[in-house]
Design a protein around this motif. Sequence first.
Motif, PDB file in Angstrom:
ATOM      1  N   SER A  61      14.569  51.738 -29.888  1.00 49.17           N
ATOM      2  CA  SER A  61      14.345  51.985 -28.460  1.00 49.17           C
ATOM      3  C   SER A  61      13.173  51.167 -27.943  1.00 49.17           C
ATOM      4  N   ARG A  62      12.167  50.962 -28.776  1.00 48.70           N
ATOM      5  CA  ARG A  62      11.042  50.103 -28.371  1.00 48.70           C
ATOM      6  C   ARG A  62      11.510  48.659 -28.182  1.00 48.70           C
ATOM      7  N   VAL A  63      12.326  48.186 -29.110  1.00 46.22           N
ATOM      8  CA  VAL A  63      12.829  46.814 -29.008  1.00 46.22           C
ATOM      9  C   VAL A  63      13.642  46.641 -27.727  1.00 46.22           C
ATOM     10  N   VAL A  64      14.541  47.580 -27.461  1.00 49.31           N
ATOM     11  CA  VAL A  64      15.369  47.486 -26.255  1.00 49.31           C
ATOM     12  C   VAL A  64      14.492  47.516 -25.008  1.00 49.31           C
ATOM     13  N   ARG A  65      13.473  48.364 -25.001  1.00 52.74           N
ATOM     14  CA  ARG A  65      12.600  48.442 -23.824  1.00 52.74           C
ATOM     15  C   ARG A  65      11.877  47.121 -23.589  1.00 52.74           C
ATOM     16  N   VAL A  66      11.396  46.503 -24.645  1.00 49.28           N
ATOM     17  CA  VAL A  66      10.706  45.217 -24.497  1.00 49.28           C
ATOM     18  C   VAL A  66      11.681  44.135 -24.045  1.00 49.28           C
ATOM     19  N   LEU A  67      12.916  44.184 -24.537  1.00 46.66           N
ATOM     20  CA  LEU A  67      13.908  43.218 -24.063  1.00 46.66           C
ATOM     21  C   LEU A  67      14.177  43.400 -22.572  1.00 46.66           C
ATOM     22  N   GLN A  68      14.182  44.655 -22.119  1.00 39.05           N
ATOM     23  CA  GLN A  68      14.410  44.935 -20.702  1.00 39.05           C
ATOM     24  C   GLN A  68      13.211  44.523 -19.851  1.00 39.05           C
ATOM     25  N   VAL A  69      12.023  44.900 -20.312  1.00 42.64           N
ATOM     26  CA  VAL A  69      10.787  44.680 -19.558  1.00 42.64           C
ATOM     27  C   VAL A  69       9.754  44.098 -20.529  1.00 42.64           C
ATOM     28  N   PRO A  70       9.649  42.777 -20.603  1.00 39.73           N
ATOM     29  CA  PRO A  70       8.784  42.161 -21.608  1.00 39.73           C
ATOM     30  C   PRO A  70       7.332  42.630 -21.577  1.00 39.73           C
ATOM     31  N   GLU A  71       6.842  42.999 -20.410  1.00 43.68           N
ATOM     32  CA  GLU A  71       5.441  43.437 -20.315  1.00 43.68           C
ATOM     33  C   GLU A  71       5.248  44.920 -20.648  1.00 43.68           C
ATOM     34  N   ALA A  72       6.305  45.621 -20.995  1.00 42.79           N
ATOM     35  CA  ALA A  72       6.198  47.049 -21.342  1.00 42.79           C
ATOM     36  C   ALA A  72       5.280  47.219 -22.545  1.00 42.79           C
ATOM     37  N   VAL A  73       4.448  48.227 -22.479  1.00 42.31           N
ATOM     38  CA  VAL A  73       3.538  48.528 -23.574  1.00 42.31           C
ATOM     39  C   VAL A  73       4.155  49.654 -24.393  1.00 42.31           C
ATOM     40  N   VAL A  74       4.683  49.289 -25.547  1.00 45.61           N
ATOM     41  CA  VAL A  74       5.316  50.256 -26.446  1.00 45.61           C
ATOM     42  C   VAL A  74       4.887  49.932 -27.869  1.00 45.61           C
ATOM     43  N   GLY A  75       4.822  50.930 -28.695  1.00 44.69           N
ATOM     44  CA  GLY A  75       4.510  50.697 -30.102  1.00 44.69           C
ATOM     45  C   GLY A  75       3.051  50.396 -30.349  1.00 44.69           C
ATOM     46  N   PRO A  76       2.723  50.297 -31.620  1.00 42.44           N
ATOM     47  CA  PRO A  76       1.336  50.030 -31.993  1.00 42.44           C
ATOM     48  C   PRO A  76       0.930  48.594 -31.682  1.00 42.44           C
ATOM     49  N   PRO A  77      -0.335  48.391 -31.318  1.00 41.47           N
ATOM     50  CA  PRO A  77      -0.791  47.025 -31.076  1.00 41.47           C
ATOM     51  C   PRO A  77      -0.683  46.205 -32.368  1.00 41.47           C
ATOM     52  N   GLY A  78      -0.326  44.948 -32.220  1.00 41.47           N
ATOM     53  CA  GLY A  78      -0.238  44.076 -33.376  1.00 41.47           C
ATOM     54  C   GLY A  78       1.063  44.163 -34.146  1.00 41.47           C
ATOM     55  N   ASP A  79       2.055  44.885 -33.641  1.00 44.03           N
ATOM     56  CA  ASP A  79       3.346  44.974 -34.317  1.00 44.03           C
ATOM     57  C   ASP A  79       4.015  43.603 -34.260  1.00 44.03           C
ATOM     58  N   ALA A  80       4.199  42.992 -35.425  1.00 49.45           N
ATOM     59  CA  ALA A  80       4.727  41.622 -35.486  1.00 49.45           C
ATOM     60  C   ALA A  80       6.147  41.531 -34.929  1.00 49.45           C
ATOM     61  N   PHE A  81       6.977  42.543 -35.196  1.00 47.92           N
ATOM     62  CA  PHE A  81       8.348  42.499 -34.696  1.00 47.92           C
ATOM     63  C   PHE A  81       8.370  42.588 -33.174  1.00 47.92           C
ATOM     64  N   LEU A  82       7.581  43.496 -32.613  1.00 48.54           N
ATOM     65  CA  LEU A  82       7.572  43.621 -31.154  1.00 48.54           C
ATOM     66  C   LEU A  82       6.996  42.370 -30.495  1.00 48.54           C
ATOM     67  N   ALA A  83       6.043  41.729 -31.132  1.00 50.72           N
ATOM     68  CA  ALA A  83       5.497  40.481 -30.582  1.00 50.72           C
ATOM     69  C   ALA A  83       6.586  39.411 -30.530  1.00 50.72           C
TER      70      ALA A  83
END
Length: 105
Positions: free
Chosen positions: A26-48
């Motif tokens: 769900s975090r990945v999908v949210r970032v794909l929808q809204v790239p500036e969304a702040v989800v997950g822990p800072p420094g998460d390599a996959f989310l980056a």
Amino acid sequence: MFAFDDVHCDEGAASVRPGDFAETASRVVRVLQVPEAVVGPPGDAFLAAVRDLAERAHAWGSPAQVARMVEAHRGWFYGVLWEFGCRMRGARPVPQHVLRDGRDV
């Protein structure tokens, strides 16, 4: 996304924790929808990496193309959750079910 698949989607520890996978997906999908969304822990390599992909898609793709990308990932993650459920029940996943978009399983 190949590394994400290897770590989060293949057999192993991730496949017996579908709740954890659902949260990550769900975090990945949210970032794909809204790239500036702040989800997950800072420094998460996959989310980056996902954020980079999303920013490029939003910059270069049409809204329809971005929507297709988001829906394709959502469908992939739905299929992974279905596969995890099959494993947990001891059932063998049948590819034809998920190829019909997973709605009839």
